[in-house]
Design an enzyme around this catalytic site. Structure first.
Site, PDB file in Angstrom:
ATOM      1  N   MET A  42       0.831  -1.217   0.000  1.00 61.65           N
ATOM      2  CA  MET A  42       0.000   0.000   0.000  1.00 61.65           C
ATOM      3  C   MET A  42       0.857   1.253   0.000  1.00 61.65           C
ATOM      4  SD  MET A  42      -3.287   0.212  -0.100  1.00 61.65           S
ATOM      5  CE  MET A  42      -3.936   1.537   0.927  1.00 61.65           C
ATOM      6  N   HIS A  64      -9.182 -12.236   1.124  1.00 64.27           N
ATOM      7  CA  HIS A  64      -7.974 -11.438   0.860  1.00 64.27           C
ATOM      8  C   HIS A  64      -6.839 -12.295   0.316  1.00 64.27           C
ATOM      9  CE1 HIS A  64      -9.973  -8.361   3.319  1.00 64.27           C
ATOM     10  NE2 HIS A  64      -9.104  -7.499   2.804  1.00 64.27           N
ATOM     11  N   LYS A  93      -1.625 -11.292   3.723  1.00 59.97           N
ATOM     12  CA  LYS A  93      -2.194 -10.451   4.786  1.00 59.97           C
ATOM     13  C   LYS A  93      -1.920 -11.072   6.151  1.00 59.97           C
ATOM     14  CE  LYS A  93      -6.551  -8.186   6.061  1.00 59.97           C
ATOM     15  NZ  LYS A  93      -5.846  -6.936   6.395  1.00 59.97           N
TER      16      LYS A  93
HETATM   17  N1  NAI Z   1      -7.263   1.149   4.842  1.00 54.55           N
HETATM   18  C1  NAI Z   1      -7.131   0.569   3.651  1.00 54.55           C
HETATM   19  O1  NAI Z   1      -7.839   0.872   2.669  1.00 54.55           O
HETATM   20  C2  NAI Z   1      -6.101  -0.495   3.481  1.00 54.55           C
HETATM   21  C3  NAI Z   1      -5.390  -0.901   4.573  1.00 54.55           C
HETATM   22  N2  NAI Z   1      -4.446  -1.860   4.441  1.00 54.55           N
HETATM   23  C4  NAI Z   1      -3.705  -2.151   5.654  1.00 54.55           C
HETATM   24  O2  NAI Z   1      -2.482  -1.445   5.565  1.00 54.55           O
HETATM   25  C5  NAI Z   1      -1.455  -2.171   6.247  1.00 54.55           C
HETATM   26  C6  NAI Z   1      -0.308  -2.413   5.279  1.00 54.55           C
HETATM   27  O3  NAI Z   1      -0.732  -3.295   4.275  1.00 54.55           O
HETATM   28  P1  NAI Z   1       0.265  -3.757   3.112  1.00 54.55           P
HETATM   29  O4  NAI Z   1       0.836  -2.568   2.441  1.00 54.55           O
HETATM   30  O5  NAI Z   1      -0.469  -4.759   2.326  1.00 54.55           O
HETATM   31  O6  NAI Z   1       1.418  -4.487   3.975  1.00 54.55           O
HETATM   32  P2  NAI Z   1       2.968  -4.655   3.611  1.00 54.55           P
HETATM   33  O7  NAI Z   1       3.469  -5.728   4.505  1.00 54.55           O
HETATM   34  O8  NAI Z   1       3.121  -4.803   2.136  1.00 54.55           O
HETATM   35  O9  NAI Z   1       3.616  -3.253   4.028  1.00 54.55           O
HETATM   36  C7  NAI Z   1       3.876  -2.844   5.321  1.00 54.55           C
HETATM   37  C8  NAI Z   1       5.205  -2.092   5.273  1.00 54.55           C
HETATM   38  O10 NAI Z   1       5.396  -1.422   6.519  1.00 54.55           O
HETATM   39  C9  NAI Z   1       6.774  -1.550   6.857  1.00 54.55           C
HETATM   40  N3  NAI Z   1       6.896  -1.294   8.292  1.00 54.55           N
HETATM   41  C10 NAI Z   1       6.728  -2.133   9.331  1.00 54.55           C
HETATM   42  N4  NAI Z   1       6.890  -1.488  10.493  1.00 54.55           N
HETATM   43  C11 NAI Z   1       7.181  -0.198  10.175  1.00 54.55           C
HETATM   44  C12 NAI Z   1       7.470   0.967  10.953  1.00 54.55           C
HETATM   45  N5  NAI Z   1       7.503   0.916  12.271  1.00 54.55           N
HETATM   46  N6  NAI Z   1       7.715   2.127  10.275  1.00 54.55           N
HETATM   47  C13 NAI Z   1       7.694   2.181   8.936  1.00 54.55           C
HETATM   48  N7  NAI Z   1       7.440   1.113   8.156  1.00 54.55           N
HETATM   49  C14 NAI Z   1       7.175  -0.062   8.773  1.00 54.55           C
HETATM   50  C15 NAI Z   1       7.149  -2.957   6.414  1.00 54.55           C
HETATM   51  O11 NAI Z   1       8.550  -3.092   6.275  1.00 54.55           O
HETATM   52  C16 NAI Z   1       6.429  -3.022   5.069  1.00 54.55           C
HETATM   53  O12 NAI Z   1       7.221  -2.509   4.023  1.00 54.55           O
HETATM   54  C17 NAI Z   1      -2.131  -3.449   6.763  1.00 54.55           C
HETATM   55  O13 NAI Z   1      -2.546  -3.252   8.093  1.00 54.55           O
HETATM   56  C18 NAI Z   1      -3.345  -3.588   5.858  1.00 54.55           C
HETATM   57  O14 NAI Z   1      -4.366  -4.313   6.447  1.00 54.55           O
HETATM   58  C19 NAI Z   1      -4.169  -2.441   3.257  1.00 54.55           C
HETATM   59  C20 NAI Z   1      -4.860  -2.097   2.142  1.00 54.55           C
HETATM   60  C21 NAI Z   1      -5.897  -1.098   2.161  1.00 54.55           C
HETATM   61  O1  LIG Z   2      -4.402  -6.106   4.033  1.00 54.32           O
HETATM   62  C1  LIG Z   2      -5.116  -5.723   3.073  1.00 54.32           C
HETATM   63  O2  LIG Z   2      -4.844  -5.999   1.905  1.00 54.32           O
HETATM   64  C2  LIG Z   2      -6.296  -4.911   3.368  1.00 54.32           C
HETATM   65  N1  LIG Z   2      -6.470  -4.496   4.595  1.00 54.32           N
HETATM   66  C3  LIG Z   2      -7.554  -3.711   5.059  1.00 54.32           C
HETATM   67  C4  LIG Z   2      -8.418  -4.520   5.991  1.00 54.32           C
HETATM   68  O3  LIG Z   2      -7.889  -5.324   6.776  1.00 54.32           O
HETATM   69  O4  LIG Z   2      -9.632  -4.340   5.971  1.00 54.32           O
HETATM   70  C5  LIG Z   2      -8.309  -3.052   3.940  1.00 54.32           C
HETATM   71  C6  LIG Z   2      -8.507  -3.921   2.731  1.00 54.32           C
HETATM   72  O5  LIG Z   2      -9.396  -4.923   3.055  1.00 54.32           O
HETATM   73  C7  LIG Z   2      -7.169  -4.497   2.256  1.00 54.32           C
END
Ligand code: NAI
Ligand SMILES: O=C(O)C1=N[C@H](C(=O)O)C[C@H](O)C1
Length: 256
Positions: free
Chosen positions: A16, A136, A140
């Site tokens: 993301m 998902h 995740k």
């Molecule tokens: N609100 C929304 O629409 C969405 C939310 N998410 C959520 O966003 C979060 C990230 O998802 P992804 O990108 O898929 O995960 P990801 O695992 O691809 O990315 C997370 C990144 O954060 C880094 N990281 C870990 N601790 C850190 C810190 N203390 N400071 C800075 N960077 C740090 C990791 O090294 C990694 O690069 C998850 O909780 C996911 O559920 C994901 C997609 C959409």
């Molecule tokens: O980890 C993801 O990919 C996503 N995380 C968020 C969630 O836990 O709801 C948002 C979306 O579903 C994608």
């Protein structure tokens, strides 16, 4: 010339975060001043002059990140999951001492998902049974999804306010997990499957009929308009906002 809004991203090299870095870089009114990974110090946000910080990290890190941001008067747009009721209460208490700072905790930035959850909460008042299936990608780390937990909370509170009893369920003999996890009494089932991105179905049933409310994010591009809306709006919403719906007018635009 209008000044650009200085923005930073935490988790900038994640799935993301990297998409958010691209979207912010392409926005004419925003200036990406820092893009931090897990080993970069948060103090560099201060020297970079970030006004708004987007957190797209991991559930273990997000609460302490946001604590730092609020301590330093930076607005936070948070997409990371893991925000329990206790963590939200602690954040609210901290924000009481920093009344000009805005924090948006958005379980899902996709407009369609926000609408689907709102529709589900409205519909749940009129149906006997309701269950959620979230689906998902298998990378995740958390289950159920933040979106499913939030949808279940909205559904449960709409049903409680309308005096709707708990959904019937005669199950007496159950293999652990077969009926999913309960979030505020609503069963939530999590699927992890290679090829998927982020998907959710709310199933609503009454005698002789079923309504399914489904949303699909096929690409992380679906989240970017919401991320940009959050960045542009957060300073105008001091205090804590949970859910992007807090920044949207979800009333129908029709004439009576
Ligand atoms: N609100 C929304 O629409 C969405 C939310 N998410 C959520 O966003 C979060 C990230 O998802 P992804 O990108 O898929 O995960 P990801 O695992 O691809 O990315 C997370 C990144 O954060 C880094 N990281 C870990 N601790 C850190 C810190 N203390 N400071 C800075 N960077 C740090 C990791 O090294 C990694 O690069 C998850 O909780 C996911 O559920 C994901 C997609 C959409
Ligand atoms: O980890 C993801 O990919 C996503 N995380 C968020 C969630 O836990 O709801 C948002 C979306 O579903 C994608």
């Amino acid at each position: 010339m209008t000044e650009l809004l200085p923005v930073a991203v935490l988790g900038a090299r994640g799935r993301m975060g990297s998409e958010a870095v691209r979207a912010i870089g392409a926005a004419p009114d925003l200036d990406l001043v820092a893009a931090l990974g897990s080993s970069d110090p948060l103090e560099s946000l201060v020297s970079a002059g970030a006004a708004v910080v987007v957190d797209l990290t991991v559930p273990e890190a997000t609460a302490s990140n946001v604590r730092f941001l609020v301590d330093h008067g930076m607005h936070a747009v948070v997409g990371t999951t893991g925000w329990t009721a206790d963590r939200l209460a602690e954040l609210e208490a901290q924000l009481a001492g920093s009344p000009a700072t805005g924090v948006l905790i958005a379980p899902n930035f996709a407009l369609g998902s926000v609408l689907a959850s709102a529709f589900a909460a409205t519909a749940a008042r009129y149906f006997e049974s309701v269950e959620i299936i979230e689906l998902h990608h298998p990378d995740k780390v958390d289950a159920p999804s933040g979106t499913a937990a939030r949808t279940a909370q909205l559904i449960a509170s709409a049903r409680a306010a309308a005096g709707v009893p708990l959904a019937p369920d005669a199950t007496r003999d159950e293999l652990d997990g077969a009926r999913g996890a309960r979030v505020d009494g609503v069963p939530v089932h999590s699927v992890r499957l290679r090829g998927l991105t982020a998907h959710q179905e709310v199933l609503l049933g009454s005698p002789g009929e079923q309504l399914t409310i489904r949303h699909d994010s096929y690409d992380r591009a679906s989240f970017m308009p919401g991320v940009l809306l959050g960045i542009r709006s957060v300073a105008g919403h001091p205090g804590l906002t949970v859910g992007l719906d807090g920044y949207l007018d979800l009333q129908t635009g029709g004439r009576s």
